[in-house]
Motif scaffolding. Structure first.
Motif, short mmCIF file in Angstrom:
data_model
loop_
_atom_site.label_atom_id
_atom_site.label_comp_id
_atom_site.label_asym_id
_atom_site.label_seq_id
_atom_site.Cartn_x
_atom_site.Cartn_y
_atom_site.Cartn_z
N GLN A 186 0.84 -1.21 0.00
CA GLN A 186 0.00 0.00 0.00
C GLN A 186 0.87 1.25 0.00
O GLN A 186 0.57 2.24 -0.71
CB GLN A 186 -0.91 -0.01 1.23
CG GLN A 186 -2.04 1.00 1.19
CD GLN A 186 -2.97 0.85 2.38
OE1 GLN A 186 -2.53 0.68 3.51
NE2 GLN A 186 -4.27 0.89 2.13
N LEU A 242 1.05 4.06 -2.97
CA LEU A 242 0.83 5.48 -2.65
C LEU A 242 2.03 6.32 -3.07
O LEU A 242 1.87 7.44 -3.59
CB LEU A 242 0.58 5.64 -1.15
CG LEU A 242 0.23 7.06 -0.68
CD1 LEU A 242 -1.12 7.47 -1.24
CD2 LEU A 242 0.21 7.13 0.85
N SER A 292 -2.90 15.27 4.58
CA SER A 292 -3.73 14.78 3.48
C SER A 292 -2.83 14.49 2.28
O SER A 292 -1.70 14.99 2.20
CB SER A 292 -4.80 15.80 3.10
OG SER A 292 -4.22 16.95 2.50
N PHE A 293 -3.35 13.72 1.34
CA PHE A 293 -2.58 13.40 0.14
C PHE A 293 -2.33 14.66 -0.69
O PHE A 293 -1.25 14.83 -1.26
CB PHE A 293 -3.32 12.35 -0.70
CG PHE A 293 -2.57 11.95 -1.94
CD1 PHE A 293 -1.50 11.07 -1.86
CD2 PHE A 293 -2.93 12.47 -3.17
CE1 PHE A 293 -0.81 10.70 -3.00
CE2 PHE A 293 -2.23 12.11 -4.32
CZ PHE A 293 -1.17 11.22 -4.24
N GLY A 301 2.53 15.39 6.21
CA GLY A 301 1.54 14.32 6.04
C GLY A 301 1.42 13.37 7.21
O GLY A 301 0.43 12.65 7.34
N ILE A 324 0.01 8.22 8.19
CA ILE A 324 -1.33 7.63 8.14
C ILE A 324 -1.35 6.55 7.06
O ILE A 324 -1.27 6.87 5.87
CB ILE A 324 -2.40 8.70 7.83
CG1 ILE A 324 -2.27 9.87 8.80
CG2 ILE A 324 -3.78 8.10 7.87
CD1 ILE A 324 -3.17 11.04 8.47
N GLY A 366 -2.19 4.22 4.14
CA GLY A 366 -3.17 4.33 3.08
C GLY A 366 -3.51 5.74 2.67
O GLY A 366 -4.16 5.97 1.65
N GLU A 367 -3.05 6.73 3.44
CA GLU A 367 -3.37 8.13 3.16
C GLU A 367 -2.11 8.96 2.95
O GLU A 367 -1.99 9.68 1.96
CB GLU A 367 -4.18 8.72 4.31
CG GLU A 367 -4.58 10.18 4.10
CD GLU A 367 -5.59 10.36 2.99
OE1 GLU A 367 -5.65 11.46 2.40
OE2 GLU A 367 -6.33 9.40 2.69
N THR A 368 -1.15 8.84 3.86
CA THR A 368 0.09 9.64 3.74
C THR A 368 1.35 8.82 4.01
O THR A 368 2.44 9.37 3.98
CB THR A 368 0.07 10.82 4.72
OG1 THR A 368 0.02 10.32 6.07
CG2 THR A 368 -1.13 11.73 4.46
N GLN A 369 1.22 7.52 4.28
CA GLN A 369 2.41 6.71 4.58
C GLN A 369 3.06 6.24 3.28
O GLN A 369 2.61 5.29 2.65
CB GLN A 369 2.05 5.50 5.44
CG GLN A 369 3.27 4.72 5.93
CD GLN A 369 2.90 3.43 6.63
OE1 GLN A 369 2.43 2.49 6.00
NE2 GLN A 369 3.10 3.38 7.94
#
Length: 233
Positions: free
Chosen positions: A7, A11, A89-90, A169, A172, A174-177
């Motif tokens: 993941q 990303l 956030s992305f 970021g 997080i 799935g969002e910022t990792q």
């Protein structure tokens, strides 16, 4: 590798692709202006563009976090009109990546544009070619390797970002990792095997990118020298 590692890789690739596309849109006109202008503001703008090369990533990330957070100028303004702030956030990652990787896109393009003989552009102008036509049919073919180098370096630099994306970021899943943060997360958890897998992946990727860029620059320099020698005197 675990599903969270895949993941993070997905990303990271998404962030790199989007950031590279945005960077090229911004860098092409900026690099062209810097290569052609005689304005006294040029050194100042070049210094601002190159600032991420010497500024600690955490410093840049801190100020972006302040600006994009709920109390910042940008984040606060967005919340005032009903939108969410951009910290953690992305979208915030994309903004931070674009700013941090800007010199890696602008400088190769500026160098490529600067090497184009002015006589070719003047000849095209004498043939009544519009500025857009001169750029599309003269500048872009001659600066092709500069475009490729800028895109590759911007993409690779985004892949390896850590300080800026961590500050703006967080971590997080799935969002910022992204991959760099996932490696740090594994090391903190003493999971050295997983950290080694991701680190080795980035090491091989970085080596291949540098090999491609150096080979491209060497071949491009030889090609440009031959083209310049073939120009009419």
């Amino acid at each position: 590798m675990s599903p969270s590692d895949w993941q993070a890789i997905a990303l990271t690739l998404k962030l790199a692709v989007i950031s590279t596309l945005v960077l090229l849109v911004l860098a092409i006109p900026l690099a062209w202006w810097l290569s052609q202008t005689r304005s006294r503001a040029r050194p100042l703008l070049e210094a601002i563009v190159a600032l991420p090369l010497v500024l600690p990533p955490t410093v840049l990330g801190f100020y972006l976090l302040i600006a994009l957070g709920p109390a910042g100028v940008i984040g606060g303004s967005l919340e005032a009109i009903g939108f969410s702030h951009l910290a953690f956030s992305f979208t915030g990652l994309v903004i931070g990546s674009v700013i941090y990787s800007l010199p890696f896109a602008v400088q190769p393009l500026q160098n490529a544009f600067s090497q184009i003989p002015r006589s070719l552009l003047d000849a095209a102008a004498c043939m009544r070619a519009k500025p857009s036509d001169r750029f599309l049919h003269v500048v872009m073919p001659l600066a092709k390797r500069g475009f490729i180098t800028a895109a590759v370096l911007a993409f690779a630099h985004t892949i390896g970002e850590f300080g800026v994306v961590l500050m703006i970021g967080g971590n997080i899943p799935g969002e910022t990792q992204v991959v760099a943060i996932a490696i740090y997360d594994h090391v903190e958890g003493l999971n050295y095997g997983a950290a080694n897998q991701l680190s080795l992946l980035l090491l091989v990727f970085s080596l291949l990118v540098l090999l491609a860029v150096y080979s491209l620059n060497r071949d491009g320099s030889a090609l440009f020298t031959r083209q310049k020698q073939e120009l009419p005197k």
